[in-house]
Write an enzyme that holds these catalytic residues in place. Structure first.
Site, PDB file in Angstrom:
ATOM      1  N   THR A 222       0.847  -1.193  -0.053  1.00  0.00           N
ATOM      2  CA  THR A 222      -0.206   0.091  -0.028  1.00  0.00           C
ATOM      3  C   THR A 222       1.136   1.206   0.130  1.00  0.00           C
ATOM      4  O   THR A 222       2.301   1.100   0.163  1.00  0.00           O
ATOM      5  CB  THR A 222      -0.775  -0.063   1.071  1.00  0.00           C
TER       6      THR A 222
ATOM      7  N   ASN B  87      -3.832  -3.853  -1.383  1.00  0.00           N
ATOM      8  CA  ASN B  87      -3.999  -4.838  -0.335  1.00  0.00           C
ATOM      9  C   ASN B  87      -2.747  -5.573  -0.056  1.00  0.00           C
ATOM     10  O   ASN B  87      -1.687  -4.810   0.210  1.00  0.00           O
ATOM     11  CB  ASN B  87      -5.319  -5.641  -0.175  1.00  0.00           C
TER      12      ASN B  87
ATOM     13  N   GLU C  39      -8.524  -6.619  -2.254  1.00  0.00           N
ATOM     14  CA  GLU C  39      -9.130  -5.999  -1.011  1.00  0.00           C
ATOM     15  C   GLU C  39     -10.307  -6.652  -0.393  1.00  0.00           C
ATOM     16  O   GLU C  39     -10.798  -6.300   0.619  1.00  0.00           O
ATOM     17  CB  GLU C  39      -9.653  -4.695  -1.648  1.00  0.00           C
TER      18      GLU C  39
ATOM     19  N   SER D 128     -11.904   0.141   5.553  1.00  0.00           N
ATOM     20  CA  SER D 128     -10.547   0.264   5.521  1.00  0.00           C
ATOM     21  C   SER D 128      -9.685   0.856   6.685  1.00  0.00           C
ATOM     22  O   SER D 128     -10.491   1.294   7.698  1.00  0.00           O
ATOM     23  CB  SER D 128     -10.012   1.301   4.133  1.00  0.00           C
ATOM     24  N   SER D 129      -8.386   0.802   6.924  1.00  0.00           N
ATOM     25  CA  SER D 129      -7.761   1.774   7.804  1.00  0.00           C
ATOM     26  C   SER D 129      -7.115   2.857   7.009  1.00  0.00           C
ATOM     27  O   SER D 129      -6.260   3.438   7.981  1.00  0.00           O
ATOM     28  CB  SER D 129      -6.708   0.658   8.540  1.00  0.00           C
TER      29      SER D 129
ATOM     30  N   GLY E 245       0.336   0.055   6.113  1.00  0.00           N
ATOM     31  CA  GLY E 245       0.691  -0.570   7.442  1.00  0.00           C
ATOM     32  C   GLY E 245      -0.667  -1.379   7.745  1.00  0.00           C
ATOM     33  O   GLY E 245      -0.671  -1.634   8.887  1.00  0.00           O
ATOM     34  N   GLY E 246      -1.660  -1.625   6.900  1.00  0.00           N
ATOM     35  CA  GLY E 246      -2.681  -2.195   7.270  1.00  0.00           C
ATOM     36  C   GLY E 246      -3.477  -1.745   8.513  1.00  0.00           C
ATOM     37  O   GLY E 246      -3.643  -0.609   8.612  1.00  0.00           O
TER      38      GLY E 246
HETATM   39  O1  DON Z   1      -7.383  -0.746   3.385  1.00  0.00           O
HETATM   40  C1  DON Z   1      -6.724  -1.078   4.047  1.00  0.00           C
HETATM   41  O2  DON Z   1      -6.838  -0.867   5.609  1.00  0.00           O
HETATM   42  C2  DON Z   1      -5.808  -2.220   3.884  1.00  0.00           C
HETATM   43  N1  DON Z   1      -6.384  -2.751   2.637  1.00  0.00           N
HETATM   44  C3  DON Z   1      -4.469  -1.398   3.783  1.00  0.00           C
HETATM   45  C4  DON Z   1      -3.364  -2.607   3.346  1.00  0.00           C
HETATM   46  C5  DON Z   1      -2.016  -2.148   3.662  1.00  0.00           C
HETATM   47  O3  DON Z   1      -1.891  -0.970   4.442  1.00  0.00           O
HETATM   48  C6  DON Z   1      -0.850  -3.121   3.270  1.00  0.00           C
HETATM   49  N2  DON Z   1       0.135  -2.900   4.054  1.00  0.00           N
HETATM   50  N3  DON Z   1       0.587  -3.289   5.005  1.00  0.00           N
END
Ligand code: DON
Length: 575
Positions: A381, A401, A420, A452-453, A472-473
């Site tokens: 991301t 994702n 995603e 989402s985050s 960073g998920g």
């Molecule tokens: O939208 C989101 O929250 C996740 N798909 C973001 C994914 C992400 O930041 C991957 N990195 N580690």
């Protein structure tokens, strides 16, 4: 639902009404002045350069954002791209107005809540992560077109030119690409077109290899010539749908034709002298930040010693992520009690529930087994921040994702699809790839946007304005929280992006942290309060990009996270 005409502000009682009435008539922080320099911070030098080139050609921050996003799609294929989605937080200096452009993917119309369950009703996580069934309908091409049509100055043929050139002529593979391609090797090999595009004779290409993506260049050219129609209708759309369906996916032409960008009012709230503007649902970011900072303001966080600060922050994180799991989802399909979740009375209540000396267990221990593990990836991301000389701003976080998304390319398109769909709660209470749990609010439904985050954010006061965000998920929101706390205490963007990070997300009930975040004494003190610590490899903990326009000193600074390979540039000579 959030009204779209004005930002949702979190202020006590009557002040809320006054703020709503007054907002839009007067600027929150006085008359806009222009910054002494433009700046761009992105996760790849080629993208920063593309943005610089477009600013130099007379483009504004929104033209530069198109160039940067499209270039990242080419040179960071593992992070974002035309097959993915994202959020753009814009500030239009002339109107002193911020707007949130929601280019999030949405579930195909044939999606169903049980699409990733086997015959016994158990979740098969790989189905939501690998291959075309994992892919939501992309939003990035529509967002590029939307920015060009409504906010930018230059034609797409000009702002997409640097990306088209890089896709056609190639870019050189670095160690980061190699590591992620290796991690997703089997999935990439399973898609003949992805294998062809990203591997060399079925193997990870060597460092320094020139990677050319002629089919991606062709797709970018279609968008340059026809805007969103070049992607969502016609020959390319047919290739996308045919490729997906032949490999077991469920996309239809209707899915592509009906995809829409949605402009939403950002979440806006005050923290001390600062106004935070951040992402509304379908991001959990703005609500989470408002909740955590609301609790921490009540607990007077800045006056505490380091261990107490970490403890209180973790407890605020725990409570915000519990609400995330229970309440948040796609605002167009789910009723959410947003005003209550961010109401000062509610936040004071949550804050007063925190024991100053003891960690609150997230759940009875038996249920924690279902909570999953902290994610072992965290830099994919992508985020970029842009400020132009007129004071226009862009904070954009874009995603496919997982590293290399679903690892699937529909033949002939050059478009690597996202995975995603894993951001939905595919089964209530069962963790996704980031260890996040969720419930009905984020269950899969046709046409729904997955929670989402991603949290592109502005932090603003009379002193200055910061433009920031990170990948960073699930850790994105707490990284932004830590950056906001750091910047409201002083320092420079370089300090904020480098500071060691820690995170809690309710479940799993552990403090994930970089090894440098706590010394032995602090770690022991936190453990004595009942916290479980789980070190995470520092390379996995985000890739933040920050610009700070210090209004009091009329100075612009920018910083790119030392954990990544990005480049931040302050452009004093920009027109
Ligand atoms: O939208 C989101 O929250 C996740 N798909 C973001 C994914 C992400 O930041 C991957 N990195 N580690």
């Amino acid at each position: 639902m959030i009204p779209t005409a004005r930002p949702l502000r979190v202020l006590p009682g009557v002040r809320l009404l006054c703020a709503i009435l007054l907002f839009g008539l007067s600027a929150a922080h006085g008359a806009p002045v222009t910054p002494p320099a433009a700046a761009i911070a992105s996760a790849h030098p080629a993208a920063t350069q593309a943005g610089e080139q477009i600013l130099a050609a007379g483009g504004n921050a929104f033209d530069a954002a198109i160039a940067v996003a499209a270039t990242l799609a080419v040179v960071e294929p593992y992070s974002s791209g035309l097959g993915g989605g994202g959020f753009w937080l814009l500030h239009l200096s002339g109107e002193d107005r911020s707007v949130f452009v929601d280019g999030r993917e949405r579930a195909p119309l044939a999606a169903s809540p049980d699409m990733y369950l086997n015959n016994s009703g158990e979740l098969v996580p790989e189905l939501a992560l690998n291959g075309p069934l994992a892919a939501g309908i992309p939003g990035v091409p529509a967002a590029l077109d939307h920015l060009a049509a409504h906010y930018a100055r230059l034609p797409l043929s000009q702002s997409l030119a640097p990306a088209i050139r890089l896709a056609r002529d190639g870019f050189t593979i670095d160690a980061h690409y190699r590591r992620l391609a290796d991690w997703r090797l089997e999935v990439l090999r399973a898609s003949p077109a992805a294998d062809e595009q990203f591997l060399l004779a079925g193997e990870v290409p060597p460092e320094g290899h020139l990677l050319r993506q002629p089919e991606l260049a062709g797709t970018l050219e279609r968008i340059a010539a026809r805007g969103r129609d070049g992607f969502y209708t016609g020959e390319l759309a047919e290739q996308l749908v045919a490729g997906v369906r032949e490999a077991g996916g469920i996309w239809t032409m209707e899915d592509l034709r009906d995809y829409r960008i949605i402009e939403r009012a950002p979440i806006v709230f005050d923290y001390g002298d600062w106004t935070i503007t951040s992402a509304p649902p379908p991001s959990a970011g703005g609500v989470g930040l408002a909740q955590m900072l609301g609790m921490l303001a009540d607990l007077n966080i800045n006056a505490q010693d380091r261990v107490t600060r970490v403890h209180l922050s973790v407890e605020a994180m725990r409570r915000a992520y519990r609400d995330r799991a229970a309440f948040l989802g796609d605002p167009d399909q789910v009723e959410m009690p947003l005003a209550r979740l961010m109401h000062p009375f509610y936040l004071v209540g949550l804050a007063r529930d925190i024991d100053p000396n003891w960690a609150t267990p997230s759940q009875p221990p038996a249920l924690q087994e279902a909570a999953g593990e902290p994610a072992d990836e965290g830099r994919d991301t992508t985020h970029f921040s842009i400020l132009d000389k007129e004071g226009n701003r862009v904070a954009a976080t874009l995603s496919i994702n997982y590293p290399f998304g679903a690892g699937f390319v529909p033949p002939g398109t050059g478009v690597l699809l996202n995975d995603e769909m894993d951001d939905f709660a595919a089964q209530p209470g069962v963790a996704n790839a980031y260890g996040l749990v969720g419930g009905e609010a984020n269950a899969i439904a046709p046409g729904k946007r997955m929670l989402s985050s991603m949290s592109p954010t502005f932090v603003e006061s009379d002193q200055g304005v910061a433009i920031l965000g990170t990948p960073g998920g699930s850790r994105i929101i707490t990284m932004v929280l830590n950056a906001v706390l750091a910047l409201t205490e002083g320092g420079t963007p370089a300090d904020w992006v480098a500071a060691p990070r820690f995170h809690h997300q309710y479940l799993p009930d552990v403090i994930q942290h970089e090894p440098a975040a706590f010394d032995a004494e602090e770690a022991a003190a936190l453990q004595a309060m009942g916290h479980r610590l789980e070190p995470v490899d520092p390379g996995m903990f985000g890739n933040m990009q920050v610009i700070y326009w210090d209004r009091s000193k009329q100075r612009v600074q920018a910083a790119s996270d030392p954990r990544g390979q990005g480049e931040a540039k302050v452009l004093t000579g920009a027109p």
